[in-house]
Design a protein around this motif. Structure first.
Motif, short mmCIF file in Angstrom:
data_model
loop_
_atom_site.label_atom_id
_atom_site.label_comp_id
_atom_site.label_asym_id
_atom_site.label_seq_id
_atom_site.Cartn_x
_atom_site.Cartn_y
_atom_site.Cartn_z
N ALA A 135 -2.22 -1.50 -9.84
CA ALA A 135 -2.80 -1.16 -8.55
C ALA A 135 -4.22 -0.61 -8.70
CB ALA A 135 -1.94 -0.12 -7.84
N THR A 147 -1.09 -2.26 -4.47
CA THR A 147 -0.49 -2.92 -5.63
C THR A 147 -0.89 -4.38 -5.71
OG1 THR A 147 1.56 -3.52 -4.50
CG2 THR A 147 1.48 -1.34 -5.53
N LEU A 195 -3.50 10.09 -2.28
CA LEU A 195 -3.89 8.90 -3.02
C LEU A 195 -3.41 7.67 -2.26
CD1 LEU A 195 -4.98 8.01 -5.86
CD2 LEU A 195 -2.61 8.06 -6.60
N THR A 196 -4.23 6.64 -2.22
CA THR A 196 -3.84 5.36 -1.64
C THR A 196 -3.92 4.31 -2.73
OG1 THR A 196 -4.71 5.97 0.53
CG2 THR A 196 -4.35 3.62 0.12
N CYS A 197 -2.81 3.64 -3.00
CA CYS A 197 -2.76 2.60 -4.02
C CYS A 197 -2.40 1.27 -3.37
CB CYS A 197 -1.73 2.92 -5.10
SG CYS A 197 -2.14 4.36 -6.10
N ASP A 217 -12.60 5.33 -5.79
CA ASP A 217 -11.72 4.54 -6.65
C ASP A 217 -11.54 5.23 -8.00
OD1 ASP A 217 -11.40 2.46 -8.87
OD2 ASP A 217 -11.01 1.24 -7.09
N CYS A 274 -6.30 2.33 -7.05
CA CYS A 274 -5.95 3.54 -6.32
C CYS A 274 -7.21 4.34 -6.03
CB CYS A 274 -4.99 4.40 -7.15
SG CYS A 274 -3.42 3.59 -7.53
N GLU A 275 -7.20 5.02 -4.88
CA GLU A 275 -8.36 5.84 -4.53
C GLU A 275 -7.94 7.09 -3.78
OE1 GLU A 275 -9.95 3.71 -0.50
OE2 GLU A 275 -10.50 2.76 -2.41
N THR A 276 -8.78 8.09 -3.92
CA THR A 276 -8.66 9.32 -3.14
C THR A 276 -9.84 9.31 -2.17
OG1 THR A 276 -10.05 10.62 -4.61
CG2 THR A 276 -7.68 10.57 -5.13
N LEU A 309 -3.25 1.74 -13.52
CA LEU A 309 -4.52 1.44 -12.84
C LEU A 309 -5.05 0.12 -13.40
CD1 LEU A 309 -6.15 4.99 -12.81
CD2 LEU A 309 -5.02 3.79 -10.92
N THR A 340 0.87 -1.17 0.00
CA THR A 340 0.00 0.00 0.00
C THR A 340 0.90 1.22 0.00
OG1 THR A 340 -1.74 -1.16 1.19
CG2 THR A 340 -1.80 1.25 1.25
#
Length: 188
Positions: free
Chosen positions: A109, A98, A94-96, A117, A111-113, A56, A34
């Motif tokens: 990955a 993998t 941002l959180t990704c 998503d 990814c979301e803010t 993505l 992460t």
């Protein structure tokens, strides 16, 4: 002949122990890493975060130079997809998570803010097509004629083929032998 049988039995035992260790490791922990931070868009489905190129997973967008037709006029749909991703990235950290790498050594990955998503948003807004994920969002975008679905366009994969560009494969992380074994067992 006895030596060959004994060697085979030892090999099978080692394989079973290794597989057991893999299953325990998989059940005990999450796959991938992460990563959290601020990212910038490279194109509509690739970003750079903390020095890492991230693709993505589950979506495909038009190439940067790809042009679509909307209401009879040229629409630079590849550039539009990149611009929208860049805008979504400005929403904050941002959180990704993998899921391995692709053939270009980019991390795959999700990814979301804080707004949700990114892949889901891009497909739902019609700026990406489902590519191993987000099929429901694509159906919504098609029904609403959003983005690409309100235009004339070549699917990104078809456009790359027609224009001599490298092909993308449906996103399955290349996690090596361990990933292949886990995939075969339905654990990945």
């Amino acid at each position: 002949m006895g030596f060959t049988r004994q060697a085979r039995d030892v090999g099978v035992a080692v394989a079973i122990l290794a597989l057991t260790a893999l299953v325990v490791a998989r059940i005990g922990g999450e796959s991938g890493e992460t990563i959290v931070g601020t990212a910038r868009a490279a194109d509509g489905d690739t970003l750079t975060l903390d020095g890492h190129r991230i693709r993505l997973v589950g979506i495909d967008t038009p190439e940067m130079t790809q042009v679509c037709k909307r209401d009879g006029a040229d629409w630079h749909c590849g550039a539009a997809a990149r611009s929208r991703l860049a805008e979504l990235l400005r929403a904050g950290p941002l959180t990704c998570r993998t899921k391995g790498t692709d053939k270009y050594d980019r991390w795959l990955a999700r990814c979301e803010t804080a707004d949700g998503d990114l892949g889901q948003r891009m497909v739902r807004e019609g700026l990406a097509v489902a590519y191993g994920g987000y099929e429901n969002e694509e159906q919504f975008a098609r029904a609403e004629r959003k983005g690409l679905w309100g235009s004339e366009f070549d699917m990104p994969q078809q456009w790359r083929r027609m224009n001599g560009r490298p092909q993308e494969v449906v996103h399955e992380a290349e996690a090596g032998m361990i990933g292949s074994v886990l995939e075969a067992l339905g654990l990945n």
